[in-house]
Write an enzyme that holds these catalytic residues in place. Structure first.
Site, PDB file in Angstrom:
ATOM      1  N   ASN A 179      -1.247   1.867   5.961  1.00  0.00           N
ATOM      2  CA  ASN A 179      -0.403   0.846   5.349  1.00  0.00           C
ATOM      3  C   ASN A 179       0.077  -0.050   6.486  1.00  0.00           C
ATOM      4  O   ASN A 179       0.594   0.450   7.479  1.00  0.00           O
ATOM      5  CB  ASN A 179       0.781   1.570   4.661  1.00  0.00           C
ATOM      6  N   GLY A 180      -0.125  -1.365   6.365  1.00  0.00           N
ATOM      7  CA  GLY A 180       0.293  -2.267   7.444  1.00  0.00           C
ATOM      8  C   GLY A 180      -0.865  -3.170   7.846  1.00  0.00           C
ATOM      9  O   GLY A 180      -1.842  -3.297   7.112  1.00  0.00           O
ATOM     10  N   HIS A 186      15.974 -37.808  -8.150  1.00  0.00           N
ATOM     11  CA  HIS A 186      15.344 -38.176  -6.871  1.00  0.00           C
ATOM     12  C   HIS A 186      13.865 -37.800  -6.869  1.00  0.00           C
ATOM     13  O   HIS A 186      13.249 -37.720  -5.813  1.00  0.00           O
ATOM     14  CB  HIS A 186      16.089 -37.512  -5.717  1.00  0.00           C
ATOM     15  N   TRP A 209      -3.014  -2.647  -1.570  1.00  0.00           N
ATOM     16  CA  TRP A 209      -2.739  -4.067  -1.819  1.00  0.00           C
ATOM     17  C   TRP A 209      -3.524  -4.809  -0.742  1.00  0.00           C
ATOM     18  O   TRP A 209      -3.188  -4.738   0.443  1.00  0.00           O
ATOM     19  CB  TRP A 209      -1.237  -4.348  -1.701  1.00  0.00           C
ATOM     20  N   GLU A 258      15.996 -18.572  -8.671  1.00  0.00           N
ATOM     21  CA  GLU A 258      15.700 -17.186  -9.032  1.00  0.00           C
ATOM     22  C   GLU A 258      15.070 -17.116 -10.429  1.00  0.00           C
ATOM     23  O   GLU A 258      14.115 -16.371 -10.651  1.00  0.00           O
ATOM     24  CB  GLU A 258      16.995 -16.348  -8.951  1.00  0.00           C
ATOM     25  N   ARG A 313       3.576  -0.398  -4.972  1.00  0.00           N
ATOM     26  CA  ARG A 313       3.365  -0.954  -3.633  1.00  0.00           C
ATOM     27  C   ARG A 313       2.007  -1.645  -3.509  1.00  0.00           C
ATOM     28  O   ARG A 313       1.680  -2.221  -2.471  1.00  0.00           O
ATOM     29  CB  ARG A 313       3.446   0.160  -2.584  1.00  0.00           C
ATOM     30  N   GLU A 345       6.520 -15.094 -11.607  1.00  0.00           N
ATOM     31  CA  GLU A 345       5.987 -13.763 -11.304  1.00  0.00           C
ATOM     32  C   GLU A 345       5.425 -13.056 -12.526  1.00  0.00           C
ATOM     33  O   GLU A 345       4.362 -12.456 -12.457  1.00  0.00           O
ATOM     34  CB  GLU A 345       7.104 -12.863 -10.752  1.00  0.00           C
ATOM     35  N   LYS A 384      11.329 -15.686 -11.252  1.00  0.00           N
ATOM     36  CA  LYS A 384      11.080 -14.591 -12.194  1.00  0.00           C
ATOM     37  C   LYS A 384      10.012 -14.984 -13.200  1.00  0.00           C
ATOM     38  O   LYS A 384       9.113 -14.216 -13.504  1.00  0.00           O
ATOM     39  CB  LYS A 384      12.400 -14.269 -12.900  1.00  0.00           C
ATOM     40  N   CYS A 434       0.850  -1.178   0.000  1.00  0.00           N
ATOM     41  CA  CYS A 434       0.000   0.000   0.000  1.00  0.00           C
ATOM     42  C   CYS A 434       0.893   1.238   0.000  1.00  0.00           C
ATOM     43  O   CYS A 434       1.976   1.222   0.557  1.00  0.00           O
ATOM     44  CB  CYS A 434      -0.947   0.089   1.200  1.00  0.00           C
ATOM     45  N   LYS A 471       5.504  -4.350  -4.653  1.00  0.00           N
ATOM     46  CA  LYS A 471       6.957  -4.241  -4.613  1.00  0.00           C
ATOM     47  C   LYS A 471       7.508  -4.349  -3.201  1.00  0.00           C
ATOM     48  O   LYS A 471       8.545  -4.934  -2.966  1.00  0.00           O
ATOM     49  CB  LYS A 471       7.357  -2.904  -5.237  1.00  0.00           C
TER      50      LYS A 471
HETATM   51  C1  F6R Z   1      11.053 -11.185  -6.703  1.00  0.00           C
HETATM   52  C2  F6R Z   1      10.904 -10.133  -5.725  1.00  0.00           C
HETATM   53  C3  F6R Z   1      10.610 -10.506  -4.320  1.00  0.00           C
HETATM   54  C4  F6R Z   1      11.521  -9.702  -3.380  1.00  0.00           C
HETATM   55  C5  F6R Z   1      11.132  -9.968  -1.918  1.00  0.00           C
HETATM   56  C6  F6R Z   1      12.050  -9.250  -0.961  1.00  0.00           C
HETATM   57  O1  F6R Z   1      11.259 -10.672  -7.976  1.00  0.00           O
HETATM   58  O2  F6R Z   1      11.008  -8.972  -6.036  1.00  0.00           O
HETATM   59  O3  F6R Z   1      10.733 -11.872  -4.119  1.00  0.00           O
HETATM   60  O4  F6R Z   1      12.840 -10.078  -3.617  1.00  0.00           O
HETATM   61  O5  F6R Z   1       9.813  -9.546  -1.723  1.00  0.00           O
HETATM   62  O6  F6R Z   1      11.980  -7.876  -1.131  1.00  0.00           O
HETATM   63  P1  F6R Z   1      13.103  -6.939  -0.561  1.00  0.00           P
HETATM   64  O7  F6R Z   1      14.363  -7.241  -1.295  1.00  0.00           O
HETATM   65  O8  F6R Z   1      12.612  -5.554  -0.836  1.00  0.00           O
HETATM   66  O9  F6R Z   1      13.234  -7.236   0.898  1.00  0.00           O
END
Ligand code: F6R
Length: 606
Positions: free
Chosen positions: A96-97, A502, A70, A479, A27, A486, A483, A2, A601
């Site tokens: 927010n929270g 396995h 959010w 990773e 956010r 997502e 990606k 948020c 984010k």
């Molecule tokens: C994946 C992604 C998330 C962040 C995770 C941690 O692309 O962006 O998995 O890596 O939410 O976020 P930070 O780094 O801001 O603590």
């Protein structure tokens, strides 16, 4: 999660609020709303543009608060959007929270006659404040007393119809930054939302409140003690948060890799001695050379960066290292002592679970360090020492440039410690030499974008993907899969290549492609055998390998090459290939790769 923005000054607030909300959409973007003095509250489902379309022309009010959501409690809907009001409707709250004790508070308030109109936890804040004002308290007293009864995390901004030129804000666990202009003030969850108006800012600390009017700002604790702090100047500019001609932030941020990799090490390399210079760690250098154990904490991509960091710390710094998902770590009983150091990795510096690991570790007497991108963020301020990524603002929701800069910074920290222990000057020089060559090598990877796009298009209808790798490529398999999940919503799994037989190899058939990360490193032959095993079962393989490799093209269906480097650095090169692949698959599936569904984010809820 948020985003909050507020303005009080001489200008009409609506444009400033909408513009700020657009910047904060990363956010959360499922609904939004605003309240401007003298106007009606306006809320809307969907992105900020939907809210903008609902605004009446010529709104003149010069004080207002706004929110992009959010959803945590209650679906994205107009009634669940912020600002929330109390029963009489003169208090407006954006939050927010998460308020953890909201059910008890709500039940109590209901018994006393309050009428709720949303399913959110946030609405209780408006009711609590309104009730106290009704009972004779001042606006400030009512906010402060409310903060004393709510449990959980919050960044809030509150307005009162009866005091139309005043905003009260407060934070605990969800940041609020104050921007100071010329007879005008801004508040926001993040400086990016206000940087075009002012570069003079003041970060509010947990447990502090802020009152702004067109001519004054006043910070105080919830015990009403005034806090005096000097504002800071920030060096951001607005260009850094624009798309710069790219179709998406994600592509722009992937393409920024060469510059990012230069910026993350600028002034930090000592090629003559094969050493790293990390000013942010100087205060704890002695400690770093004597600690017996490192525990790295992070979430999502930051956690995967930590898995690479573990290999760096063990191989270069000779320190046993564990990596924990922050949301698991905090609920476990992990024996800690003064010889353990906790290292938090976080792009945003606001991830609630990661922040609480740091606070927990500090309470147990451990030293803490951070690898954080956002300057002045909560984690950056909480740790004892740390290294900023200097990757610049990352707007695309899926982490790209921040991830590769996390790897580079972790490598530097390991070198910094290792050189004070067993790593020789010539080994150090070799690492630094390769780091210096990295931006040029990344350019060669990026130059293959067209080829990667064609491969992505060819496979973009697949329902599943398996990503495999060993040693340094093992975390990169996770990773890469994350990606893809997502930004394309395709099911993808990362696996250690050696683990294939396995279990997961049972899934392999013609329709189930695998991505094998197989640079020319110490585990090349082993991973090669695993590719053979997939091919023997008719599985398609997209291989990422070192330029000039003669064997891989004989077996893989598609080959993408990265320039030759040392084993430690391959993960940075191969990651960029996987980022481009995920980006193009998402784009070919017609998805909004910058703002994938259900994500935000900055994950400021636990
Ligand atoms: C994946 C992604 C998330 C962040 C995770 C941690 O692309 O962006 O998995 O890596 O939410 O976020 P930070 O780094 O801001 O603590």
């Amino acid at each position: 999660m948020c985003g909050i923005i507020g303005y009080v000054g001489k200008k009409p607030a609506s444009e400033i609020l909408i513009d700020g909300l657009k910047t904060l959409e990363y956010r959360g973007y499922d609904s939004s709303g605003l309240y401007i003095s003298g106007e009606k509250r306006i809320r809307s489902v969907g992105g900020v543009n939907n809210l903008y379309k609902k605004l009446p022309k010529g709104m003149k009010g010069t004080c207002g608060i706004a929110h992009t959501r959010w959803a945590t409690h209650g679906k994205p809907s107009e009634k669940n959007s912020h600002p929330h009001t109390g029963t009489s409707g003169y208090i407006f709250v954006v939050h927010n929270g998460i308020i953890e004790n909201y059910i008890d508070l709500k039940n109590n308030l209901k018994k006393q006659g309050s009428k709720f109109s949303s399913e959110t936890d946030s609405e209780v804040i408006a009711h609590l404040i309104e009730k106290q004002i009704d009972e004779g308290s001042t606006f400030e007293e009512s906010v402060v007393n409310t903060l004393k009864v709510i449990k959980g995390a919050y960044g809030i901004a509150v307005m009162n119809k009866r005091e139309p030129e005043k905003i009260i804000a407060a934070q605990k666990g969800s940041p609020i930054v104050l921007g100071i202009g010329d007879n005008e003030y801004f508040i926001a969850s993040d400086v990016s939302a206000i940087v075009k108006h002012t570069k003079t800012v003041l970060y509010i600390n947990d447990g502090e409140c802020l009152v702004i009017t067109p001519t004054s700002h006043n910070i105080f604790t919830i015990d009403l003690k005034t806090c005096k702090r000097k504002p800071e100047k920030i060096s951001w500019n607005t260009e850094r948060v624009k798309k710069g001609g790219y179709k998406h932030f994600m592509l722009k941020e992937i393409m920024e890799a060469p510059e990012v990799l230069k910026n993350s090490v600028r002034g930090r390399l000592l090629p003559e001695t094969g050493n790293a210079k990390l000013g942010g760690l100087e205060t704890i250098t002695d400690k770093l050379t004597t600690i017996k154990r490192i525990i790295i904490v992070g979430c999502g991509s930051a956690y995967y960066a930590g898995l690479v960091g573990k290999l760096y710390f063990e191989e270069i710094a000779g320190i046993p290292t564990e990596v924990e998902i922050a949301s698991e770590y905090r609920y476990r009983t992990i024996p800690l002592n003064k010889e353990t150091m906790i290292l938090a990795i976080s792009q945003s510096g606001e991830t609630a679970d990661t922040l609480s690991c740091i606070n927990e570790a500090k309470a147990k007497g451990c030293s803490t360090i951070g690898v954080v991108n956002v300057v002045g963020s909560s984690i950056a301020r909480a740790v004892d020492a740390g290294v900023y990524n200097h990757a610049g603002p990352e707007i695309g929701v899926a982490s790209t440039k921040a991830f590769i800069s996390q790897l580079e910074v972790l490598l530097l920290i390991a070198l910094y410690i290792g050189r004070k222990k067993n790593v020789s000057s010539s080994e150090g020089k070799n690492i630094i030499n390769e780091i210096n060559k990295l931006p040029k090598k990344i350019e060669l990877v990026l130059a293959q974008a067209k080829k990667i796009e064609l491969i992505a298009k060819k496979y973009s209808d697949s329902k599943d993907f398996l990503y495999i790798g060993r040693k340094y490529s093992y975390p990169i398999a996770f990773e890469g899969a994350l990606k893809l999940k997502e930004v394309s919503y395709i099911h993808a799994e990362g696996y250690g290549a050696g683990e294939m037989k396995h279990g997961p190899i049972a899934m392999i058939d013609k329709q189930f492609p695998s991505i094998a990360i197989i640079p020319n490193d110490t585990v090349y032959e082993k991973t090669f055998s695993n590719i053979e095993e997939i091919r023997a079962r008719d599985g398609k393989v997209i291989a990422i390998t070192t330029k000039g490799d003669k064997k891989i093209p004989t077996i893989a269906n598609e080959v993408i090459e990265v320039p030759k480097t040392i084993e430690l650095i391959y993960p940075i090169l191969t990651t960029v290939v996987l980022q481009l692949f995920a980006y193009y698959v998402g784009v070919h599936r017609g998805l909004n790769v910058d703002r994938p569904r259900n994500l935000a984010k900055s994950v400021t809820v636990e």
